[in-house]
Design a protein around this motif. Structure first.
Motif, short mmCIF file in Angstrom:
data_model
loop_
_atom_site.label_atom_id
_atom_site.label_comp_id
_atom_site.label_asym_id
_atom_site.label_seq_id
_atom_site.Cartn_x
_atom_site.Cartn_y
_atom_site.Cartn_z
N ASP A 88 0.85 -1.19 0.00
CA ASP A 88 0.00 0.00 0.00
C ASP A 88 0.89 1.25 0.00
OD1 ASP A 88 -2.31 1.47 0.06
OD2 ASP A 88 -2.61 1.30 2.22
N SER A 89 0.34 2.37 -0.42
CA SER A 89 1.03 3.65 -0.30
C SER A 89 0.02 4.77 -0.44
CB SER A 89 2.14 3.81 -1.35
OG SER A 89 1.60 4.15 -2.61
N THR A 90 0.36 5.91 0.13
CA THR A 90 -0.50 7.09 0.01
C THR A 90 -0.69 7.47 -1.46
OG1 THR A 90 0.34 7.91 2.13
CG2 THR A 90 -0.72 9.52 0.68
N GLU A 91 0.41 7.45 -2.21
CA GLU A 91 0.36 7.83 -3.62
C GLU A 91 -0.53 6.89 -4.42
OE1 GLU A 91 3.37 8.68 -7.41
OE2 GLU A 91 4.15 7.81 -5.56
N ALA A 112 -4.32 7.60 -3.70
CA ALA A 112 -4.73 8.86 -4.32
C ALA A 112 -4.76 8.75 -5.83
CB ALA A 112 -3.80 9.98 -3.88
N ILE A 171 -7.53 2.88 1.64
CA ILE A 171 -6.46 2.80 2.63
C ILE A 171 -6.62 1.51 3.42
CG2 ILE A 171 -5.53 3.83 4.74
CD1 ILE A 171 -6.52 6.55 3.67
N HIS A 187 -3.57 10.51 10.15
CA HIS A 187 -2.46 11.05 9.36
C HIS A 187 -2.52 10.54 7.93
CE1 HIS A 187 1.60 12.41 8.37
NE2 HIS A 187 1.81 11.21 7.85
N GLU A 188 -2.83 9.26 7.73
CA GLU A 188 -2.88 8.68 6.39
C GLU A 188 -4.04 9.27 5.59
OE1 GLU A 188 -1.52 6.46 3.22
OE2 GLU A 188 -0.57 7.02 5.12
N ALA A 218 -3.00 12.63 4.47
CA ALA A 218 -1.99 12.56 3.42
C ALA A 218 -2.61 12.24 2.07
CB ALA A 218 -0.93 11.51 3.79
N VAL A 219 -3.58 11.33 2.04
CA VAL A 219 -4.26 11.00 0.79
C VAL A 219 -5.08 12.19 0.32
CG1 VAL A 219 -6.02 9.53 -0.29
CG2 VAL A 219 -4.31 8.52 1.24
N ARG A 220 -5.76 12.83 1.25
CA ARG A 220 -6.61 13.96 0.88
C ARG A 220 -5.80 15.12 0.32
NH1 ARG A 220 -11.11 14.25 4.98
NH2 ARG A 220 -12.03 12.72 3.57
#
Length: 351
Positions: free
Chosen positions: A28-31, A34, A45, A57-58, A61-63
């Motif tokens: 998984d990753s934020t990028e 998104a 997520i 926090h995650e 970060a996505v938003r």
């Protein structure tokens, strides 16, 4: 030919295409989340192992990377009161794996081996106004479902067979996610044996068309346009994709891991419960091969997950082959995927 978009799912979720990222508890990753949402799908997520603070926090970060809807997956799990002898037996069973031989029950903080209370995680989802929440391994209680409904958050229930899905419908689910036997990742079965009650994605579509009233998404080895279109044509409202997204450059997968998977074949994924206490399909790396030879009963989830983590801390933090000592969840079609960007992969599916 452009794939026609079933109307129900995009309207319900506010997305362009009927494509949902299944939660990735490795890779998984934020990028990635998104990017999937920005390209017209629904990024998810993998939040079930996070603390409330880390989850918030995650989400933030996505938003920061997308204005499109995305969701969060949570896990239904209870802490188990286990005798010390159970821990001792589990350690002995994995002797020879990573640092298991150095583990001593007295030195392990087993009292802390539990997930964050689901109520605390749901509070974060409501506070952050997340669009969708999905649940694996069970159904939350009526109070939590009511809280989510009142907050306008869509509820997605994971099932592996129709009995589970029908119980979800009785509980007020908005969307089903049906996990086919081809899927990578932990099996979401919460009623019955995960291997005895295991059905292909195509079979699940056939059954769901007969008995389910709510829209349903089906996952199971989808990696190209033909596998995607096949499930839509059969009647699925949407398709869940995990491994193909995990192999995009935007994911958290390392190049070494991606190369291993893409250079393998269809025999290189195995089913094992020894990584987490839950049966799952993963890439057959060194750790999985050792654990799959264990014939004794594992600890339940999540205690087995924490036990394996304790045994692999040194390898994960300082080892030169950390990719060999963590589960790389992958579908049966993993070797047939390509290392495409999220945008290129989405375009190849729908155009």
């Amino acid at each position: 030919m452009t794939i026609k978009k079933p109307a129900k799912l995009p309207q319900l979720l506010g997305i362009e295409y009927p494509i949902v990222q299944v939660p990735l508890y490795h890779g998984d990753s934020t990028e990635l989340v998104a990017s999937i949402s920005n390209e017209g799908g629904l990024g998810m997520i993998a939040g079930g192992l996070l603390t409330p603070e880390a989850l918030q926090h995650e989400i933030e970060a996505v938003r920061a990377l997308t204005e499109k809807p995305f969701g969060v997956n949570l896990l239904i799990a209870n802490k188990h009161e286990l005798a010390e002898s159970r821990y001792q037996a589990a350690i002995k069973a994995i002797e020879g794996f990573a640092g298991a031989a150095q583990l001593e029950v007295d030195a392990l903080n087993t009292e802390a081996w539990e997930l964050s209370p689901i109520e605390d995680l749901i509070d974060i989802l409501i506070e952050m106004e997340v669009a969708v929440v999905s649940f694996s391994f069970g159904i939350p209680d009526e109070t939590n479902i009511a809280l989510l409904k009142d907050a306008g958050i869509k509820i997605m229930g994971h099932s592996t067979h129709m009995v589970e899905a029908l119980l979800w419908e009785e509980s007020g689910v908005d969307i089903h996610l049906l996990q086919g036997s081809e899927s990578g990742g932990m099996r979401g079965t919460f009623i019955g044996d995960p291997q005895q009650h295991s059905f292909s994605a195509s079979t699940l579509v056939t059954q769901a068309n007969q008995v389910l009233e709510q829209p349903f998404i089906v996952s199971g080895g989808v990696y190209n346009k033909s596998s995607f279109a096949s499930l839509i044509i059969q009647g699925a409202d949407g398709v869940g994709i995990g491994t193909a997204f995990m192999l995009t450059p935007e994911s958290g997968l390392t190049e070494i891991e991606a190369d291993k998977i893409l250079s393998g074949n269809e025999y290189d994924t195995i089913l094992t419960a020894h990584w987490t206490g839950i049966m799952g399909r993963c890439f057959s790396n060194q750790g999985a091969q050792v654990l799959n030879r264990v014939k004794k009963t594992t600890l339940p989830f999540p205690e087995q997950l924490f036990l394996i983590h304790a045994a692999t801390i040194d390898e994960l933090e300082s080892g030169s082959e950390s990719e060999e000592f963590q589960p790389i969840w992958a579908s049966v079609n993993a070797p047939f995927c390509q290392r495409l960007s999220v945008g290129a992969l989405m375009a190849s599916l729908v155009n």
